[in-house]
Design an enzyme around this catalytic site. Structure first.
Site, PDB file in Angstrom:
ATOM      1  N   ASP A 111       0.871  -1.191  -0.040  1.00 27.10           N
ATOM      2  CA  ASP A 111       0.026  -0.118   0.099  1.00 27.10           C
ATOM      3  C   ASP A 111       0.860   1.380  -0.081  1.00 27.10           C
ATOM      4  O   ASP A 111       1.801   1.300   0.974  1.00 27.10           O
ATOM      5  CB  ASP A 111      -0.996  -0.165   1.374  1.00 27.10           C
ATOM      6  CG  ASP A 111      -1.706   1.314   1.420  1.00 27.10           C
ATOM      7  OD1 ASP A 111      -2.116   1.543   2.501  1.00 27.10           O
ATOM      8  OD2 ASP A 111      -1.838   1.948   0.353  1.00 27.10           O
ATOM      9  N   ASN A 120      -0.276   4.457  -0.242  1.00 21.74           N
ATOM     10  CA  ASN A 120      -1.134   5.997   0.191  1.00 21.74           C
ATOM     11  C   ASN A 120      -1.729   5.738   1.376  1.00 21.74           C
ATOM     12  O   ASN A 120      -2.690   6.485   1.843  1.00 21.74           O
ATOM     13  CB  ASN A 120      -1.858   6.183  -1.029  1.00 21.74           C
ATOM     14  CG  ASN A 120      -3.135   5.109  -1.086  1.00 21.74           C
ATOM     15  OD1 ASN A 120      -3.068   4.217  -0.734  1.00 21.74           O
ATOM     16  ND2 ASN A 120      -4.068   5.660  -2.135  1.00 21.74           N
ATOM     17  N   ASP A 157      -4.079   3.867   2.541  1.00 21.71           N
ATOM     18  CA  ASP A 157      -5.569   3.494   2.866  1.00 21.71           C
ATOM     19  C   ASP A 157      -5.833   2.031   3.257  1.00 21.71           C
ATOM     20  O   ASP A 157      -6.831   1.441   3.080  1.00 21.71           O
ATOM     21  CB  ASP A 157      -6.381   3.847   1.605  1.00 21.71           C
ATOM     22  CG  ASP A 157      -6.081   2.856   0.523  1.00 21.71           C
ATOM     23  OD1 ASP A 157      -6.766   3.081  -0.616  1.00 21.71           O
ATOM     24  OD2 ASP A 157      -5.049   2.163   0.466  1.00 21.71           O
ATOM     25  N   ASP A 164      -1.772  -1.295  -3.744  1.00 19.38           N
ATOM     26  CA  ASP A 164      -1.847  -0.432  -5.088  1.00 19.38           C
ATOM     27  C   ASP A 164      -0.783  -0.450  -6.228  1.00 19.38           C
ATOM     28  O   ASP A 164       0.177  -1.049  -6.014  1.00 19.38           O
ATOM     29  CB  ASP A 164      -2.181   1.112  -4.780  1.00 19.38           C
ATOM     30  CG  ASP A 164      -1.302   1.416  -3.755  1.00 19.38           C
ATOM     31  OD1 ASP A 164      -1.774   2.093  -2.629  1.00 19.38           O
ATOM     32  OD2 ASP A 164      -0.123   1.642  -4.157  1.00 19.38           O
ATOM     33  N   ASP A 186      -4.850  -9.988 -15.915  1.00 16.21           N
ATOM     34  CA  ASP A 186      -5.880 -11.134 -15.415  1.00 16.21           C
ATOM     35  C   ASP A 186      -7.363 -10.646 -16.323  1.00 16.21           C
ATOM     36  O   ASP A 186      -7.922  -9.876 -15.890  1.00 16.21           O
ATOM     37  CB  ASP A 186      -6.166 -11.320 -13.789  1.00 16.21           C
ATOM     38  CG  ASP A 186      -6.643 -12.506 -13.668  1.00 16.21           C
ATOM     39  OD1 ASP A 186      -6.138 -12.827 -12.404  1.00 16.21           O
ATOM     40  OD2 ASP A 186      -7.496 -13.316 -14.188  1.00 16.21           O
ATOM     41  N   ASP A 203      -9.345 -16.147 -16.546  1.00 13.41           N
ATOM     42  CA  ASP A 203     -10.113 -16.753 -15.567  1.00 13.41           C
ATOM     43  C   ASP A 203     -11.074 -17.549 -15.869  1.00 13.41           C
ATOM     44  O   ASP A 203     -11.790 -17.447 -16.921  1.00 13.41           O
ATOM     45  CB  ASP A 203     -10.668 -15.514 -14.790  1.00 13.41           C
ATOM     46  CG  ASP A 203     -11.363 -15.920 -13.322  1.00 13.41           C
ATOM     47  OD1 ASP A 203     -12.621 -15.595 -13.450  1.00 13.41           O
ATOM     48  OD2 ASP A 203     -10.667 -16.173 -12.521  1.00 13.41           O
ATOM     49  N   GLU A 253      -7.215 -20.539 -16.958  1.00 13.45           N
ATOM     50  CA  GLU A 253      -7.615 -21.328 -15.567  1.00 13.45           C
ATOM     51  C   GLU A 253      -8.596 -22.410 -16.047  1.00 13.45           C
ATOM     52  O   GLU A 253      -9.583 -22.038 -16.371  1.00 13.45           O
ATOM     53  CB  GLU A 253      -7.964 -20.149 -14.460  1.00 13.45           C
ATOM     54  CG  GLU A 253      -8.441 -20.992 -13.227  1.00 13.45           C
ATOM     55  CD  GLU A 253      -9.170 -20.111 -12.391  1.00 13.45           C
ATOM     56  OE1 GLU A 253      -9.200 -20.399 -10.966  1.00 13.45           O
ATOM     57  OE2 GLU A 253      -9.887 -19.559 -12.744  1.00 13.45           O
ATOM     58  N   HIS A 295      -4.106 -17.102  -5.384  1.00  8.41           N
ATOM     59  CA  HIS A 295      -4.918 -16.264  -4.526  1.00  8.41           C
ATOM     60  C   HIS A 295      -6.194 -16.930  -4.003  1.00  8.41           C
ATOM     61  O   HIS A 295      -6.802 -16.518  -3.139  1.00  8.41           O
ATOM     62  CB  HIS A 295      -5.028 -15.017  -5.329  1.00  8.41           C
ATOM     63  CG  HIS A 295      -6.134 -15.428  -6.540  1.00  8.41           C
ATOM     64  ND1 HIS A 295      -5.454 -15.956  -7.519  1.00  8.41           N
ATOM     65  CD2 HIS A 295      -7.422 -15.263  -6.806  1.00  8.41           C
ATOM     66  CE1 HIS A 295      -6.486 -16.119  -8.358  1.00  8.41           C
ATOM     67  NE2 HIS A 295      -7.638 -15.582  -7.967  1.00  8.41           N
ATOM     68  N   ASP A 296      -6.566 -18.174  -4.489  1.00  9.09           N
ATOM     69  CA  ASP A 296      -7.522 -18.964  -4.117  1.00  9.09           C
ATOM     70  C   ASP A 296      -7.122 -20.217  -3.210  1.00  9.09           C
ATOM     71  O   ASP A 296      -8.051 -20.941  -2.945  1.00  9.09           O
ATOM     72  CB  ASP A 296      -8.274 -19.515  -5.277  1.00  9.09           C
ATOM     73  CG  ASP A 296      -8.949 -18.619  -6.259  1.00  9.09           C
ATOM     74  OD1 ASP A 296      -8.906 -18.797  -7.639  1.00  9.09           O
ATOM     75  OD2 ASP A 296      -9.228 -17.544  -5.611  1.00  9.09           O
TER      76      ASP A 296
HETATM   77  O1  TEU Z   1     -11.716 -18.891  -9.428  1.00 11.17           O
HETATM   78  C1  TEU Z   1     -12.072 -19.934  -9.966  1.00 11.17           C
HETATM   79  C2  TEU Z   1     -12.701 -20.989  -8.939  1.00 11.17           C
HETATM   80  O2  TEU Z   1     -13.532 -21.810  -9.472  1.00 11.17           O
HETATM   81  C3  TEU Z   1     -12.315 -20.844  -7.688  1.00 11.17           C
HETATM   82  O3  TEU Z   1     -13.073 -19.642  -7.353  1.00 11.17           O
HETATM   83  C4  TEU Z   1     -12.725 -22.053  -6.819  1.00 11.17           C
HETATM   84  O4  TEU Z   1     -14.059 -21.939  -6.708  1.00 11.17           O
HETATM   85  C5  TEU Z   1     -12.422 -22.042  -5.387  1.00 11.17           C
HETATM   86  O5  TEU Z   1     -12.177 -20.777  -5.015  1.00 11.17           O
HETATM   87  C6  TEU Z   1     -11.146 -22.695  -5.515  1.00 11.17           C
HETATM   88  O6  TEU Z   1     -11.001 -23.659  -4.321  1.00 11.17           O
HETATM   89  C7  TEU Z   1     -11.494 -17.955 -10.248  1.00 11.17           C
HETATM   90  C8  TEU Z   1     -10.461 -16.794  -9.257  1.00 11.17           C
HETATM   91  O7  TEU Z   1      -9.360 -17.284  -9.621  1.00 11.17           O
HETATM   92  C9  TEU Z   1     -11.374 -16.534  -8.194  1.00 11.17           C
HETATM   93  O8  TEU Z   1     -10.573 -15.889  -7.451  1.00 11.17           O
HETATM   94  C10 TEU Z   1     -12.608 -15.950  -8.529  1.00 11.17           C
HETATM   95  O9  TEU Z   1     -13.416 -16.010  -7.266  1.00 11.17           O
HETATM   96  C11 TEU Z   1     -13.241 -16.900  -9.320  1.00 11.17           C
HETATM   97  O10 TEU Z   1     -12.778 -17.613 -10.466  1.00 11.17           O
HETATM   98  C12 TEU Z   1     -14.540 -16.050  -9.953  1.00 11.17           C
HETATM   99  O11 TEU Z   1     -13.962 -15.138 -10.975  1.00 11.17           O
HETATM  100 CA    CA Z   2      -3.527   2.049  -1.277  1.00  5.91          CA
END
Ligand code: TEU
Ligand code: CA
Length: 540
Positions: free
Chosen positions: A22, A24, A26, A30, A99, A200, A242, A316-317
């Site tokens: 971050d 700034n 908040d 960013d 993305d 995605d 993906e 990130h999932d």
């Molecule tokens: O993720 C696809 C997805 O199916 C995942 O969300 C899955 O259901 C689960 O979280 C994994 O364990 C993509 C993106 O990576 C995710 O961040 C988004 O939430 C999703 O698509 C919808 O855009």
């Molecule tokens: Ca920020």
């Protein structure tokens, strides 16, 4: 334009902008924050940054719900900041991968705001609608974040389809006008110098809801080939789709060396190995290690010279791998290095998720500290179904997406140096012990181990070209394999568990060969492997 396939020797770093840096105060990461950390990434040695979405979005799903594909969300900065990031990264030979969220848009996108005005509206057919009666959805399809996949719009007496949240209406790829708008938008970003795209849930765009088909719809590859021909193939890009529904046969189409579709896909067969069969990720089960070896070996074998693999443990999932399949208490550094060795020794393009190079761990919070729509929905859905709070939390601690989304740990100052404001999500309490400043200062750290692994891939062609062969398939603790190309051979040995085990080098290896990297400083006698021990031998 002839593709150079630069990405076969590249290592990609994924940034989740909200949680990286971050600038700034908040409390939200960013673009200027990322620009400030480009030298850190240069030091690590990565070649490209996959940026999770930064386009305008009401953030219902943290940006995976885009309301304007050609603008940057003010929380992350401006188009000017994005152009500066592309330029500054380029000066460090780092490409920016955007993305693309093309299966659905935000319900606040102009297209959808117009579409829901009337059936005659020119944008109506950009989405998937069905006539119906209130309270009686067209069928019982469920959305990924819970609830029905159909949302009623009284003023139209119609339902719209959404595979994810209600604020993520699915786009209708059957509509050529929509497809053309998407291609124009991608070409517009290519003009700005982006180096590639992550796509995605791309294998869900050809959905046929009447037939309850989401992944791998009949027209999927027709759409992907048209998409690639109209856009990506006009550049020298890396593209990664993906594809939760991918298998090796489909992956040969997706990553066909003729470049007709993508460079590669993210497939998840190795990721679903610690959940109960035919159940959800929340229904935990111990990892089937032998299955893990079989799955990796299959993908290495099947795509050799017929396609190309992506290599990842984290994104990130997903929960953080050192907590998931390593040991983040007694062997955090050793197990993090072992898991990195195992993955980076294979053929494919490795992806490092922010903080993985520091050995960052999962964060076990109370429900009040979680922010992810998927996590909050499953918590309430399972409470309603009578599950015990502790059991639900136990599942969230193990598999929740916020494990990956706690702020990047830069140093031991307040908020781990992520922000001078109040972070949008709580910082993991172990930031004083685990942070970039400390890791960079310690030559024996996980950071410097990743840096060395990345350097090896740049030095020895065998990492990109070598044929994979699994050894000791039935061994319950050892993941060992070779990589062979003309005049060069690697032996990768990993003890996947925390116990010391007897070990003999395979035939043809004496132990006197060159050791490229090892996670124990002094090499033990050759007849045993210590907890989480990993080595890569090379012979020419
Ligand atoms: O993720 C696809 C997805 O199916 C995942 O969300 C899955 O259901 C689960 O979280 C994994 O364990 C993509 C993106 O990576 C995710 O961040 C988004 O939430 C999703 O698509 C919808 O855009
Ligand atoms: Ca920020």
């Amino acid at each position: 334009m002839q593709e150079s396939k630069w990405w076969k020797n590249a290592v990609v770093y994924q940034i989740y902008p909200r949680s990286f840096k971050d600038s700034n105060g908040d409390g939200i990461g960013d673009l200027q924050g990322i620009i400030r950390k480009l030298d850190y990434l240069k030091e690590l040695g990565i070649d490209a940054i996959w940026l999770s979405p930064v386009c305008r979005s009401p953030q219902d799903d943290n940006g995976y719900d885009i309301s304007d594909y050609r603008d940057i969300d003010s929380m992350f900065g401006s188009l000017k900041d994005m152009e500066e990031l592309i330029k500054e990264a380029g000066e460090r030979n780092i490409r920016i991968i955007m993305d693309l969220v093309l299966n659905h848009s935000s319900d606040e996108h102009l297209w959808f705001r117009e579409a829901r005005k009337s059936k005659e509206n020119p944008y109506h057919d950009y989405y998937v609608w069905r006539d119906g009666t209130e309270g009686l959805p067209p069928n019982d399809m469920r959305a990924c974040f819970g609830g029905s996949a159909w949302e009623w719009v009284p003023e139209l007496s119609q339902y719209y389809f959404h595979q994810f949240s209600v604020k993520q209406p699915d786009l209708n790829w059957e509509n050529p006008k929509l497809r053309q708008e998407i291609y124009d938008m991608i070409l517009w970003w290519m003009e700005k110098g982006v180096g590639g795209f992550r796509l995605d849930v791309i294998d869900q765009i050809a959905k046929e809801p009447d037939l309850k088909i989401t992944n791998n719809g009949p027209r999927l590859h027709e759409y992907i080939r048209e998409l690639s021909k109209e856009t990506f193939r006009k550049g020298d890009l890396i593209t990664v789709g993906e594809a939760w529904g991918a298998n090796t046969e489909l992956a040969k189409l997706y990553s066909n060396p003729d470049g007709s579709e993508f460079s590669m896909v993210f497939q998840f067969e190795h990721i679903n190995l610690d959940q109960q069969p035919d159940k959800e990720k929340w229904d935990l089960a111990p990892l089937d290690f032998l299955k893990l070896k079989q799955v990796f070996a299959k993908w290495q074998r099947e795509l050799y010279r017929t396609g190309w693999n992506s290599l990842f443990w984290n994104n990130h999932d997903l929960p953080r791998i050192v907590s998931r399949w390593g040991n983040d208490k007694d062997y955090r550094e050793k197990s993090a290095k072992m898991l990195a060795t195992l993955l980076h020794g294979m053929q494919g393009t490795p992806y490092i998720y922010q903080g993985e190079e520091l050995g960052m761990t999962n964060a076990e919070f109370g429900i009040e500290d979680y922010r992810d729509i998927e996590t909050l929905n499953v918590y309430h859905e399972r409470l309603d179904k009578g599950y015990q709070k502790e059991d639900i939390l136990n599942s969230i601690h193990a598999k929740g997406r916020d494990n990956a989304r706690t702020p990047m740990q830069w140093d031991d100052s307040p908020n781990a140096g992520f922000s001078e404001g109040t972070p949008w999500i709580r910082v993991n309490g172990n930031y004083r012990e685990i942070n970039a400043k400390q890791e960079m200062a310690d030559k024996g750290s996980v950071f410097h181990y990743y840096k060395k692994l990345i350097g090896l891939r740049k030095t020895y062609e065998v990492f990109a070209d070598g044929k994979f062969e699994l050894l000791l398939e039935e061994a319950k603790d050892i993941f060992a394999y070779t990589r062979t190309s003309e005049g060069e051979k690697l032996l990768i040995i990993c003890n996947f568990h925390e116990k010391e085990i007897p070990f003999l080098l395979p035939e043809g290896w004496s132990g006197k060969e060159e050791i490229l990297i090892a996670n124990y400083n002094e090499i033990a006698e050759t007849e045993k492997l210590r907890p989480y021990e990993a080595r890569i031998y090379r012979k020419a």
